[in-house]
Design a protein around this motif. Sequence first.
Motif, PDB file in Angstrom:
ATOM      1  N   GLN A   1      -3.057 -23.190 -20.248  1.00 27.41           N
ATOM      2  CA  GLN A   1      -2.393 -22.624 -19.069  1.00 27.41           C
ATOM      3  C   GLN A   1      -2.583 -21.109 -19.023  1.00 27.41           C
ATOM      4  O   GLN A   1      -2.817 -20.540 -17.958  1.00 27.41           O
ATOM      5  N   ALA A   2      -2.513 -20.442 -20.160  1.00 29.99           N
ATOM      6  CA  ALA A   2      -2.705 -18.985 -20.203  1.00 29.99           C
ATOM      7  C   ALA A   2      -4.133 -18.624 -19.787  1.00 29.99           C
ATOM      8  O   ALA A   2      -4.347 -17.661 -19.031  1.00 29.99           O
ATOM      9  N   ARG A   3      -5.107 -19.393 -20.265  1.00 28.66           N
ATOM     10  CA  ARG A   3      -6.507 -19.146 -19.863  1.00 28.66           C
ATOM     11  C   ARG A   3      -6.686 -19.345 -18.367  1.00 28.66           C
ATOM     12  O   ARG A   3      -7.325 -18.539 -17.689  1.00 28.66           O
ATOM     13  N   LEU A   4      -6.105 -20.419 -17.845  1.00 27.40           N
ATOM     14  CA  LEU A   4      -6.223 -20.694 -16.420  1.00 27.40           C
ATOM     15  C   LEU A   4      -5.536 -19.605 -15.598  1.00 27.40           C
ATOM     16  O   LEU A   4      -6.065 -19.176 -14.574  1.00 27.40           O
ATOM     17  N   ALA A   5      -4.370 -19.149 -16.049  1.00 32.60           N
ATOM     18  CA  ALA A   5      -3.655 -18.091 -15.321  1.00 32.60           C
ATOM     19  C   ALA A   5      -4.490 -16.818 -15.254  1.00 32.60           C
ATOM     20  O   ALA A   5      -4.552 -16.162 -14.210  1.00 32.60           O
ATOM     21  N   ARG A   6      -5.155 -16.456 -16.366  1.00 34.89           N
ATOM     22  CA  ARG A   6      -6.017 -15.257 -16.365  1.00 34.89           C
ATOM     23  C   ARG A   6      -7.187 -15.428 -15.400  1.00 34.89           C
ATOM     24  O   ARG A   6      -7.512 -14.523 -14.626  1.00 34.89           O
ATOM     25  N   ASP A   7      -7.805 -16.600 -15.452  1.00 31.25           N
ATOM     26  CA  ASP A   7      -8.943 -16.846 -14.567  1.00 31.25           C
ATOM     27  C   ASP A   7      -8.515 -16.870 -13.100  1.00 31.25           C
ATOM     28  O   ASP A   7      -9.216 -16.339 -12.232  1.00 31.25           O
ATOM     29  N   MET A   8      -7.380 -17.478 -12.838  1.00 37.11           N
ATOM     30  CA  MET A   8      -6.898 -17.528 -11.458  1.00 37.11           C
ATOM     31  C   MET A   8      -6.508 -16.141 -10.962  1.00 37.11           C
ATOM     32  O   MET A   8      -6.654 -15.829  -9.784  1.00 37.11           O
ATOM     33  N   ASP A   9      -6.037 -15.297 -11.875  1.00 35.38           N
ATOM     34  CA  ASP A   9      -5.694 -13.922 -11.504  1.00 35.38           C
ATOM     35  C   ASP A   9      -6.934 -13.180 -11.032  1.00 35.38           C
ATOM     36  O   ASP A   9      -6.919 -12.515  -9.992  1.00 35.38           O
ATOM     37  N   SER A  10      -8.022 -13.312 -11.782  1.00 41.43           N
ATOM     38  CA  SER A  10      -9.253 -12.627 -11.365  1.00 41.43           C
ATOM     39  C   SER A  10      -9.826 -13.253 -10.093  1.00 41.43           C
ATOM     40  O   SER A  10     -10.350 -12.549  -9.232  1.00 41.43           O
ATOM     41  N   LEU A  11      -9.685 -14.564  -9.943  1.00 40.25           N
ATOM     42  CA  LEU A  11     -10.180 -15.234  -8.738  1.00 40.25           C
ATOM     43  C   LEU A  11      -9.393 -14.802  -7.504  1.00 40.25           C
ATOM     44  O   LEU A  11      -9.976 -14.480  -6.471  1.00 40.25           O
ATOM     45  N   THR A  12      -8.073 -14.758  -7.620  1.00 43.77           N
ATOM     46  CA  THR A  12      -7.270 -14.346  -6.461  1.00 43.77           C
ATOM     47  C   THR A  12      -7.453 -12.867  -6.153  1.00 43.77           C
ATOM     48  O   THR A  12      -7.332 -12.467  -5.001  1.00 43.77           O
ATOM     49  N   ALA A  13      -7.743 -12.074  -7.171  1.00 48.20           N
ATOM     50  CA  ALA A  13      -8.030 -10.661  -6.914  1.00 48.20           C
ATOM     51  C   ALA A  13      -9.317 -10.544  -6.094  1.00 48.20           C
ATOM     52  O   ALA A  13      -9.409  -9.710  -5.182  1.00 48.20           O
ATOM     53  N   ALA A  14     -10.303 -11.387  -6.404  1.00 47.13           N
ATOM     54  CA  ALA A  14     -11.561 -11.360  -5.656  1.00 47.13           C
ATOM     55  C   ALA A  14     -11.365 -11.880  -4.231  1.00 47.13           C
ATOM     56  O   ALA A  14     -11.975 -11.374  -3.297  1.00 47.13           O
ATOM     57  N   ILE A  15     -10.505 -12.894  -4.092  1.00 43.55           N
ATOM     58  CA  ILE A  15     -10.244 -13.455  -2.758  1.00 43.55           C
ATOM     59  C   ILE A  15      -9.359 -12.513  -1.949  1.00 43.55           C
ATOM     60  O   ILE A  15      -9.540 -12.342  -0.762  1.00 43.55           O
ATOM     61  N   GLY A  16      -8.407 -11.914  -2.633  1.00 39.44           N
ATOM     62  CA  GLY A  16      -7.439 -11.034  -1.974  1.00 39.44           C
ATOM     63  C   GLY A  16      -6.033 -11.519  -2.264  1.00 39.44           C
ATOM     64  O   GLY A  16      -5.716 -12.681  -2.013  1.00 39.44           O
ATOM     65  N   LYS A  17      -5.214 -10.634  -2.792  1.00 35.49           N
ATOM     66  CA  LYS A  17      -3.840 -11.013  -3.182  1.00 35.49           C
ATOM     67  C   LYS A  17      -3.000 -11.418  -1.979  1.00 35.49           C
ATOM     68  O   LYS A  17      -2.026 -12.141  -2.120  1.00 35.49           O
ATOM     69  N   ASN A  18      -3.353 -10.926  -0.794  1.00 38.02           N
ATOM     70  CA  ASN A  18      -2.570 -11.238   0.405  1.00 38.02           C
ATOM     71  C   ASN A  18      -3.075 -12.467   1.137  1.00 38.02           C
ATOM     72  O   ASN A  18      -2.528 -12.830   2.172  1.00 38.02           O
ATOM     73  N   HIS A  19      -4.103 -13.089   0.620  1.00 35.93           N
ATOM     74  CA  HIS A  19      -4.613 -14.318   1.230  1.00 35.93           C
ATOM     75  C   HIS A  19      -3.530 -15.395   1.113  1.00 35.93           C
ATOM     76  O   HIS A  19      -2.835 -15.473   0.097  1.00 35.93           O
ATOM     77  N   PRO A  20      -3.359 -16.234   2.139  1.00 32.93           N
ATOM     78  CA  PRO A  20      -2.299 -17.264   2.080  1.00 32.93           C
ATOM     79  C   PRO A  20      -2.374 -18.169   0.851  1.00 32.93           C
ATOM     80  O   PRO A  20      -1.342 -18.530   0.281  1.00 32.93           O
TER      81      PRO A  20
END
Length: 190
Positions: free
Chosen positions: A108-127
């Motif tokens: 879960q910690a690995r996934l959270a880190r990866d999802m953090d970088s993915l959402t940063a690339a997509i945009g934190k304000n994206h729905p």
Amino acid sequence: MKKPWLTFAGLCCVVLAIVLISVIFGSYTSMLRSKNRINTGKNLMVTACMEQLHLVPQLVSRAPETIPGQEISRIKENTKQIQAILTRFQASDAPLEPDLVTAFEDTQARLARDMDSLTAAIGKNHPLSTQMADLYLKTIYAAKRYNKEAAYFKKRKSIFPGFLTARWFNLDHLDFPLIDVTCFAPWGLQ
């Protein structure tokens, strides 16, 4: 000739027996309710995690070209591992296995880190990013609820009359491991 002291002593013994039986069975029902609340917290956490995992493919499909393919494949692999672990969590009302909890926390910690970088690339304000952040908060709340009840159960087993009740009703072998909520750390709350 009446013996008032004997009658008084008999009444005291009966009252004391009723009080002790009430305390012991009260402790037993308290422990059973706590066990049920632990399972409820676990099920809430599993449900929130599953909701997160259902959102992952949508986020991955929105990944920009700059995200390396190995990161996307790592996200998919971690998602599969967590789904397998969550299925095992749901399969039983028995306490979670400590090794399984450790594997869950690491994945879960690995996934959270990866999802953090993915959402940063997509945009934190994206729905989808805000929806994922909300699900992380929901998961953290459920894990904290589970931990609170697991700690309460453990405490009840160690104090009077809980330690007696636990032995008598075969609850002393139950050990609910705590879940490290930092493995769910959402963006900005690490």
